[in-house]
Design a protein around this motif. Structure first.
Motif: not given
Ligand SMILES: [Zn+2]
Ligand SMILES: [Zn+2]
Length: 217
Positions: A151-165, A189-195
Motif C-alpha cells: 500500500r502507499p507508505v504515506a498512509e501508514m504509521g512508522k511501524n506498519e510501514r517498516e513491516r510492509e517494506i 526518502v524519509t526514514t530510508g526504510g525502502t532504500m
C-alpha cells in the motif's frame, strides 16, 4: 486523462506563472537538504554513513538534494498525480545532477509495483534514475523488482510501514551487480526504510558499495 494536460497551458508549480513548469524564482526557493547519516540521522558530510554506523548489508551513504517541505512537497505531488515529467527534470536542475559519489557503476531505481505503475503511468524513481544516468555517464540497472503489492507508505504509521517494506524486493539479475558500486534512486526518502531494503537485496547479490540518492528528504 493524461492526454488532456497538453490542452492546458503549463504553469509554474510554485507561483502559477504561465509558460514554465518551475520558474527561476521558485526554483531558487527550494531549500537544499541537510546531509545526514541514514542510520543515526546526525549530520554527515555528503550523506556518508558514519563508519561506526555502517552495517554489512546497509547503505553506505544517502544524498538528499532538497528538503522535503513546502514547495518541494507540492512539486512531488504534481509530478506524481499530474504526470509532470518536465517538472521533475527542471526540479533536479544542475545542483541535483552533480556527481556526488565517486566511481559509480550504475543507478538502480526503486521499483513500483506493477499494478500501481500501470495506473500511474510512469515511475518517477525510474525517470530520476534516467536523468542521473545521463548526467553521470552510467547505466540504469533495473535489477530489483517488487515481490508483493504494498500500500502507499504515506498512509501508514512508522511501524506498519517498516513491516510492509520488509522483504518486498527481489533481485532479478545478479550478474550485472557483482562487485559493483551502485546508487539506489528514489523521489523521496524519509526514514530510508525502502532504500535500506533495496540496498540489502543488492548487497546480498554481491554489490560492493551501495549508496542512495533522493530528490527530497
Ligand atoms: Zn514560480
Ligand atoms: Zn551515523
Amino acid at each position: 486523462m493524461r492526454g488532456w494536460e497538453w490542452l492546458f497551458p503549463v504553469k509554474c508549480a510554485g507561483c502559477g506563472k504561465e509558460g514554465v513548469e518551475l520558474c527561476e524564482g521558485c526554483r531558487l526557493r527550494l531549500v537544499k537538504a541537510r546531509q545526514v547519516c541514514v542510520e543515526c540521522r546526525k549530520g554527515s558530510i555528503g550523506g556518508r554513513t558514519h563508519k561506526r554506523c555502517c552495517k554489512e548489508l546497509g547503505l553506505d551513504a544517502v544524498f538528499r538534494v532538497f528538503r522535503y517541505e513546502g514547495l518541494m512537497q507540492r512539486v512531488i505531488k504534481a509530478v506524481k498525480y499530474r504526470f509532470r515529467h518536465q517538472l521533475l527534470r527542471e526540479c533536479v536542475g544542475e545542483y541535483g545532477r552533480r556527481q556526488v559519489f565517486m566511481r559509480v557503476d550504475g543507478v538502480v531505481p526503486v521499483p513500483l509495483h506493477r499494478v500501481r505503475e500501470n495506473w500511474r503511468g510512469f515511475n518517477q524513481a525510474m525517470m530520476l534514475a534516467e536523468i542521473l544516468a545521463e548526467s553521470w555517464g552510467v547505466k540504469v540497472l533495473e535489477v530489483v523488482k517488487r515481490k508483493k503489492a504494498t500500500r502507499p507508505v504515506a498512509e501508514m504509521g512508522k511501524n506498519e510501514r517498516e513491516r510492509e517494506i520488509l522483504g518486498a524486493f527481489e533481485l532479478v539479475n545478479m550478474e550485472l551487480i557483482k562487485g559493483k558500486r551502485l546508487v539506489v534512486v528514489d523521489d523521496v526518502v524519509t526514514t530510508g526504510g525502502t532504500m535500506k531494503e533495496v540496498a540489502k537485496v543488492l548487497k546480498k547479490g554481491g554489490a560492493r558499495w551501495v549508496g542512495g540518492w533522493a530528490l527530497a528528504g
